[in-house]
Write a protein that holds these residues in place. Structure first.
Motif, short mmCIF file in Angstrom:
data_model
loop_
_atom_site.label_atom_id
_atom_site.label_comp_id
_atom_site.label_asym_id
_atom_site.label_seq_id
_atom_site.Cartn_x
_atom_site.Cartn_y
_atom_site.Cartn_z
N ASP A 1 47.26 38.15 44.66
CA ASP A 1 47.98 39.07 43.78
C ASP A 1 47.05 39.62 42.70
O ASP A 1 47.12 40.80 42.35
CB ASP A 1 49.18 38.37 43.14
CG ASP A 1 49.94 39.29 42.21
OD1 ASP A 1 50.47 40.30 42.70
OD2 ASP A 1 49.99 39.00 41.00
N GLN A 2 46.17 38.76 42.19
CA GLN A 2 45.22 39.21 41.16
C GLN A 2 44.21 40.21 41.73
O GLN A 2 43.84 41.19 41.08
CB GLN A 2 44.51 38.00 40.56
CG GLN A 2 45.45 37.08 39.80
CD GLN A 2 44.82 35.76 39.43
OE1 GLN A 2 43.73 35.42 39.89
NE2 GLN A 2 45.50 34.99 38.58
N ALA A 3 43.75 39.96 42.98
CA ALA A 3 42.84 40.90 43.63
C ALA A 3 43.52 42.23 43.87
O ALA A 3 42.93 43.30 43.65
CB ALA A 3 42.33 40.30 44.95
N LEU A 4 44.79 42.19 44.30
CA LEU A 4 45.55 43.42 44.51
C LEU A 4 45.69 44.19 43.21
O LEU A 4 45.55 45.42 43.17
CB LEU A 4 46.93 43.09 45.09
CG LEU A 4 47.87 44.28 45.29
CD1 LEU A 4 47.31 45.23 46.35
CD2 LEU A 4 49.26 43.79 45.71
N TYR A 5 45.96 43.48 42.12
CA TYR A 5 46.07 44.10 40.80
C TYR A 5 44.79 44.85 40.45
O TYR A 5 44.82 46.00 40.02
CB TYR A 5 46.35 43.00 39.75
CG TYR A 5 46.23 43.47 38.32
CD1 TYR A 5 47.33 43.96 37.64
CD2 TYR A 5 45.00 43.41 37.65
CE1 TYR A 5 47.21 44.39 36.32
CE2 TYR A 5 44.88 43.84 36.35
CZ TYR A 5 45.99 44.32 35.69
OH TYR A 5 45.87 44.75 34.39
N THR A 6 43.63 44.19 40.64
CA THR A 6 42.35 44.79 40.28
C THR A 6 42.08 46.04 41.12
O THR A 6 41.66 47.08 40.59
CB THR A 6 41.21 43.78 40.48
OG1 THR A 6 41.48 42.61 39.69
CG2 THR A 6 39.88 44.37 40.06
N ILE A 7 42.33 45.95 42.42
CA ILE A 7 42.06 47.09 43.31
C ILE A 7 42.95 48.27 42.95
O ILE A 7 42.48 49.41 42.82
CB ILE A 7 42.26 46.68 44.78
CG1 ILE A 7 41.20 45.66 45.18
CG2 ILE A 7 42.19 47.90 45.70
CD1 ILE A 7 41.50 44.97 46.51
N LEU A 8 44.24 48.03 42.77
CA LEU A 8 45.16 49.12 42.46
C LEU A 8 44.89 49.72 41.08
O LEU A 8 44.95 50.93 40.90
CB LEU A 8 46.61 48.64 42.55
CG LEU A 8 47.12 48.28 43.95
CD1 LEU A 8 48.56 47.82 43.88
CD2 LEU A 8 47.00 49.47 44.89
N ALA B 1 53.78 52.79 41.15
CA ALA B 1 54.54 52.27 42.30
C ALA B 1 55.30 50.99 41.98
O ALA B 1 56.07 50.52 42.80
CB ALA B 1 53.60 52.03 43.48
N GLY B 2 55.04 50.43 40.81
CA GLY B 2 55.72 49.18 40.47
C GLY B 2 55.00 47.95 40.94
O GLY B 2 55.35 46.83 40.57
N ARG B 3 53.94 48.13 41.78
CA ARG B 3 53.17 46.98 42.24
C ARG B 3 52.18 46.51 41.18
O ARG B 3 51.63 45.43 41.29
CB ARG B 3 52.40 47.34 43.53
CG ARG B 3 53.25 47.60 44.74
CD ARG B 3 54.08 46.37 45.11
NE ARG B 3 53.26 45.19 45.32
CZ ARG B 3 52.69 44.87 46.48
NH1 ARG B 3 52.86 45.64 47.53
NH2 ARG B 3 51.97 43.77 46.59
N ILE B 4 51.94 47.35 40.18
CA ILE B 4 50.96 46.98 39.17
C ILE B 4 51.55 47.21 37.78
O ILE B 4 52.06 48.28 37.48
CB ILE B 4 49.66 47.79 39.34
CG1 ILE B 4 48.67 47.46 38.22
CG2 ILE B 4 49.93 49.28 39.37
CD1 ILE B 4 47.31 48.06 38.44
#
Length: 199
Positions: free
Chosen positions: A161-168, A90-93
């Motif tokens: 942003d780092q938490a979002l990275y880990t979850i995705l 998706a480009g978010r990660i």
């Protein structure tokens, strides 16, 4: 079993806030409130209702239960694959956005808990059917709940942003971790390498 699932869900709404306060209190905003109602609603819609629907189908439509079960499994696997592909494309990660340390640690965590659960099940005398099922339960985490909680942490900070990275990243990774054990079991072999199958 359905009582065990319901008990687990109810217990988690009590233990999760306590663990957050114990382990992450310094990161919690002063006005933080655990979204118990929202989580209970989503768990009811996406876990308990499908669970009880399956029980009802097996009870009242037993002749068609196997066909319905196979269709449901393929549909759910397709959905998980779409989510996994979306999370990674998706480009978010970007896998190396924070260096190679975080993705490697996340991968090691995912593989570690998967094989640890298989080993614990074997030590407790569980069959391979039970071991594989429990390993999948352990490996596949609820990324939706993670995203729900994430919005309450670190608002406007880089840590969010780092938490979002880990979850995705884990959401995209988790679907592939149990695949070798599933295939080995379907081929009549032990999901644990170099072990005999345990029917």
């Amino acid at each position: 079993s359905s009582p065990r699932a319901a008990t687990s869900v109810a217990t988690s709404t009590v233990t999760a806030p306590l663990l957050l306060r114990l382990l992450a209190s310094s990161f919690l905003p002063a006005e933080f409130s655990f979204p118990t109602g929202r989580i209970l609603l989503e768990v009811t819609l996406y876990l308990l209702i499908p669970l009880f629907s399956g029980i009802a189908i097996y009870t009242y439509l037993r002749r068609h239960a196997k066909t319905i079960s196979k269709a449901a499994i393929w549909a759910s696997m397709t959905l998980v694959l779409i989510i996994a592909a979306g999370a990674l494309t998706a480009g978010r990660i970007k896998v190396a956005a924070h260096g190679w340390g975080p993705p490697m640690w996340t991968l090691l965590f995912a593989v570690g808990i998967h094989f640890a659960s298989l080993e614990v099940c074997r030590l407790l005398g569980r069959t391979d059917d039970e071991s594989v099922a429990l390993a999948i339960e352990v490996s596949v985490r609820n990324g939706g709940v993670g995203l729900l909680l994430m919005q309450f942490f670190f608002p406007g900070q880089v840590e969010q942003d780092q938490a979002l990275y880990t979850i995705l990243f884990y959401t995209g990774l988790q679907v592939w971790i149990p695949v070798p054990a599933i295939l080995l079991h379907r081929w009549g072999k032990s999901p644990l390498l170099f072990r005999r199958a345990r029917p």
